[in-house]
Design an enzyme around this catalytic site. Structure first.
Site, PDB file in Angstrom:
ATOM      1  N   CYS A 196      -6.761 -24.052  13.294  1.00 15.41           N
ATOM      2  CA  CYS A 196      -6.769 -23.740  11.904  1.00 15.41           C
ATOM      3  C   CYS A 196      -6.156 -24.616  11.051  1.00 15.41           C
ATOM      4  CB  CYS A 196      -6.102 -22.088  11.903  1.00 15.41           C
ATOM      5  SG  CYS A 196      -5.659 -21.937  10.293  1.00 15.41           S
ATOM      6  N   ARG A 214       0.670 -18.481  11.832  1.00 11.18           N
ATOM      7  CA  ARG A 214      -0.473 -19.459  12.024  1.00 11.18           C
ATOM      8  C   ARG A 214      -0.362 -20.372  13.371  1.00 11.18           C
ATOM      9  NH1 ARG A 214      -2.320 -23.765   9.467  1.00 11.18           N
ATOM     10  NH2 ARG A 214      -0.628 -23.998   8.301  1.00 11.18           N
ATOM     11  N   TYR A 240       0.811  -1.172  -0.051  1.00 17.03           N
ATOM     12  CA  TYR A 240       0.076   0.054  -0.044  1.00 17.03           C
ATOM     13  C   TYR A 240       0.760   1.212   0.066  1.00 17.03           C
ATOM     14  CZ  TYR A 240      -3.604  -3.391   0.905  1.00 17.03           C
ATOM     15  OH  TYR A 240      -4.308  -4.536   0.832  1.00 17.03           O
TER      16      TYR A 240
HETATM   17 FE1  SF4 Z   1      -9.208 -19.462   7.760  1.00 19.85          FE
HETATM   18 FE2  SF4 Z   1     -10.521 -21.185   9.271  1.00 19.85          FE
HETATM   19 FE3  SF4 Z   1      -9.280 -22.137   7.272  1.00 19.85          FE
HETATM   20 FE4  SF4 Z   1      -7.875 -21.371   9.374  1.00 19.85          FE
HETATM   21  S1  SF4 Z   1      -9.476 -22.922   9.310  1.00 19.85           S
HETATM   22  S2  SF4 Z   1      -7.501 -20.949   7.343  1.00 19.85           S
HETATM   23  S3  SF4 Z   1      -9.156 -19.595   9.963  1.00 19.85           S
HETATM   24  S4  SF4 Z   1     -10.855 -20.725   7.023  1.00 19.85           S
END
Ligand code: SF4
Ligand code: ADP
Length: 686
Positions: free
Chosen positions: A343, A297, A175
């Site tokens: 996740c 993550r 950006y």
């Molecule tokens: Fe996104 Fe949920 Fe997939 Fe993780 S599990 S990548 S938070 S949609």
């Protein structure tokens, strides 16, 4: 239960300028597809994260002026007093749970075309629009720079008045501000371009001016990339970033560190595993005394503790882990990390923003439904009857329905034809790179262990007779779907077998079941999401050559919405797979596949001995119809309610399956008006 003492470090407060985060769990700014369009939906969702224990909860990026408008991707905004009121809904909810609220101020530059506001976009030079729209920016002159600084200051004041505790200067992700810092982009001849000092000037001014405007009450954070440009994964090209960082190191109250390659920073699990930013962080903590946050993550408490102890970061930044499990910090705090809904790195959450609809999550079906359906990720209404429920099929739909109904206290029987639970996620997670998809199953299997009222029957393929014999009050058919051997030509499903031939035509299910072709193979992808590419890779491990063909103009077209298309294609190219775009597979005789150009209709032949179809799926609804036929086709004549759910009802993405299972569980015995099933967030008109 008490938390593991090794995790104590994660619950230490962190002072950030004039404010203090109660712990190290920091939900970094992330898009939601809600923005200024859906303020109530947004406020409730962020409030649930604060309730789940995050010490800091930030917004998505906030446009500081209508000349930075990203629609159809809905951002937040701080344009006027109405925005202050809308944001206050969120900050109040976040503060209720003792968390800090952060607002990221944003100016898009050449990344926005201002399609909604029709304001002329501005950037350093007269640049093309970087999202591919046929508009260029106006080259900013010094008046524009002064004006931008004024807008930024006003937006910071509005953020403070809305109740935010942390205000960001956002200098990454391509950006406007990151363009000022970039030596290859910023070739201005004035005091804002050229030397390192000049290129850093605007960011420095904005930090100082934001501190001057709101610094007595709010912390000022800066989002900054630790590397200069994209290189090989895990091998940073720092360039002059360290020098630049040293010049600014003590100015803000907090550093939020990203990297140049967004597809690595926010990589899908097929290509990027936990903590990929660590090699990029090597100098950061040694150069500044200010607290640092970064992402990775993170779902493992051990990794989080290790990151803090080894001085990689002070705060555990998270977008996706906080979406998949808003209660991740609470679960660690309460000593039950095994209940974290991890996740899976599929990036479906990101697709909401790219499409322009509210966020959804594969693992967390309540994400985005907190306000409009009143769903909470950890709370669910207790049962209202002694009803017994039979769920047939333990894929993501059936597992989630059983888990959520079990949590309500119902007596549930879950019957699964095979030995393994998980259905499609179990099958897909055995494909190359896809192991984390098994978390969809693992989280639910783990949850079922604590629910003695849910009985699981493996290797139990039920017939209509069996279902009728069970004596349940409610029956849900979650038997999934099967990949088709034919294709959809725009009007109907058609076979590709050349007349009079019976060639080897496999499907994605065959490959997942271990049935491999024996010679040159064409993988034909009409699904256009991730599976075609993964199947091609799996086939390539067994036979060569492999060609991926699709009628689309690009490989895995829909995966552009989850930010993985580029990686899927480059991965395939590096592996040596052939690619045929914009061609339909129209005939196959066992020796040649006939590919028809989508534009000209011209045909060409590809010599292959096998074809693998990744086209559409057929719902496995035979059992549903068999049961119905026992009642003459009238569901009301059955001694139980009957519903088909998930892929058996309508094949879709895994997030649709977990949502369908969850919805079934929520709505059983509940008073939901089918004509008005949800609240409608909108800008008030009165
Ligand atoms: Fe996104 Fe949920 Fe997939 Fe993780 S599990 S990548 S938070 S949609
Ligand atoms: P979804 O995504 O909707 O959960 P899946 O295809 O992943 O669908 O899962 C469906 C599951 O249903 C599979 O594990 C399959 O073995 C199971 N199944 C299909 N038919 C029957 C049946 N008649 N009885 C029991 N289980 C079944």
């Amino acid at each position: 239960m008490a938390r593991d003492p090794r995790c104590d470090i994660l619950f230490e407060p962190v002072k950030i300028g004039p404010v203090t985060a109660k712990n190290r769990f920091y939900q970094v700014p992330h898009c939601t597809g809600m923005g200024w369009l859906r303020p109530r939906t947004l406020a409730e969702m962020r409030g649930v994260k604060a309730e789940g224990g995050w010490g800091v909860v930030c917004t998505e990026y906030n446009s500081i002026h209508p000349s930075s408008d990203d629609l159809p991707h809905p951002s937040a905004s701080l344009w006027d007093d109405g925005d202050i009121r809308a944001h206050a809904l969120m900050t109040e909810k976040v503060h209720e749970h003792g968390a800090l609220a952060g607002a990221e101020l944003w100016y898009g530059g050449a990344r926005t075309a201002n399609l909604h506001t029709r304001e002329v976009p501005m950037d350093i030079g007269s640049f093309p629009n970087l999202a591919g729209h046929p508009f260029q920016t106006r080259a900013m002159d010094k008046t524009d720079i002064r004006t931008l600084r004024r807008w930024h200051r006003k937006a910071a004041l509005r953020a403070r008045d809305a109740g935010f505790d942390i205000v960001y200067v956002y200098a990454t992700h391509g950006y406007l501000l990151s363009n000022f810092l970039n030596p290859r982009v910023n070739t201005r001849g004035d005091e804002y371009g050229g030397s390192l000092e000049n290129r850093t000037r605007l960011v420095r001014e904005l930090i100082e001016e934001t501190k001057d405007a709101v610094g007595d009450r709010c912390a000022v954070a800066v989002r900054f990339a630790a590397d200069e440009k994209t290189g090989e994964d895990g091998v940073p090209i720092h360039g002059e970033r360290r020098d630049m960082f040293e010049m600014l190191a003590e100015l803000p109250d907090l550093w939020d560190i990203n990297i140049a390659d967004y597809s690595l920073e926010m990589g899908v699990s097929r290509f990027v595993k936990e903590a990929p930013l660590e090699p990029y962080m090597d100098f950061v903590k040694s150069v500044t005394s200010k607290p640092v946050v970064t992402v990775g993550r993170f779902t493992s408490p051990d990794t989080m503790v290790s990151q803090v102890k080894r001085g990689v970061t002070d705060l555990i930044g998270a977008a996706r882990p906080s979406i998949a499990d808003p209660f991740l910090p609470k679960k660690i705090e309460e000593g039950r990390p095994e209940t974290i809904r991890e996740c899976i790195g599929c990036n479906i959450c990101y697709s909401g923003d790219t499409i322009g609809v509210p966020i959804r999550c594969t693992q967390n079906p309540t994400m985005g439904e907190e306000w409009r359906r009143g769903w909470h990720p950890e709370k669910i209404a207790p049962k209202t009857s002694q009803a017994k429920i039979l769920i047939v099929g333990a894929g993501p739909t059936g597992l989630e329905a059983a888990r959520a109904l079990g949590a309500r206290g119902y007596k549930v029987m879950l019957a699964e034809a095979s030995r393994d639970l998980g259905g499609r996620v179990t099958r897909e997670s055995a494909l190359p790179g896809m192991s984390e998809y098994a978390r969809v199953r693992d989280y639910r299997e783990q949850a079922l262990l604590d629910l003695p009222n849910v009985e699981v029957f493996r290797e139990s393929a039920l017939s209509a007779e069996d279902v009728l014999d069970v004596g349940a009050d409610h029956v849900a058919i979650a038997t999934g779907a099967t990949w088709r051997r034919d294709r959809f030509d725009g009007e109907r499903f058609v076979s590709i077998a050349a007349p009079g031939t019976t060639p080897e035509i496999l499907t994605a299910d065959d490959i997942m079941a271990g049935r491999m072709p024996s010679g040159a193979t064409l993988v034909y992808d009409e699904d256009n999401y991730y599976l075609g590419g993964v199947i091609a890779e799996r086939v390539k491990q067994a036979v060569v050559p492999v060609t991926l063909c699709t009628p689309s103009d690009s490989v895995s077209d829909w995966a552009g919405k989850t930010s993985e298309r580029w990686r899927i294609r480059s991965h395939l190219m590096r592996a040596g797979g052939g690619i045929e775009l914009a061609h339909s597979l129209t005939r196959f005789d066992g020796q040649h596949a006939v590919l028809t150009c989508e534009y000209s209709g011209a045909e060409k032949e590809l010599p292959v001995s096998s074809v693998v179809m990744v086209t559409q799926r057929r719902p496995n609804d035979g059992l549903y119809h068999d049961i119905l036929s026992r009642a003459g086709g009238d569901p009301d004549a059955l001694p139980f309610t009957l519903k088909r759910i998930g892929d058996c009802e309508a094949p879709g993405i895994i997030a649709a399956a977990t949502h369908a299972g969850h919805r079934y569980a929520r709505e059983l015995d509940a008073a939901v008006d089918p004509d008005e099933p949800l609240k409608h967030d909108r800008v008030d008109v009165g």
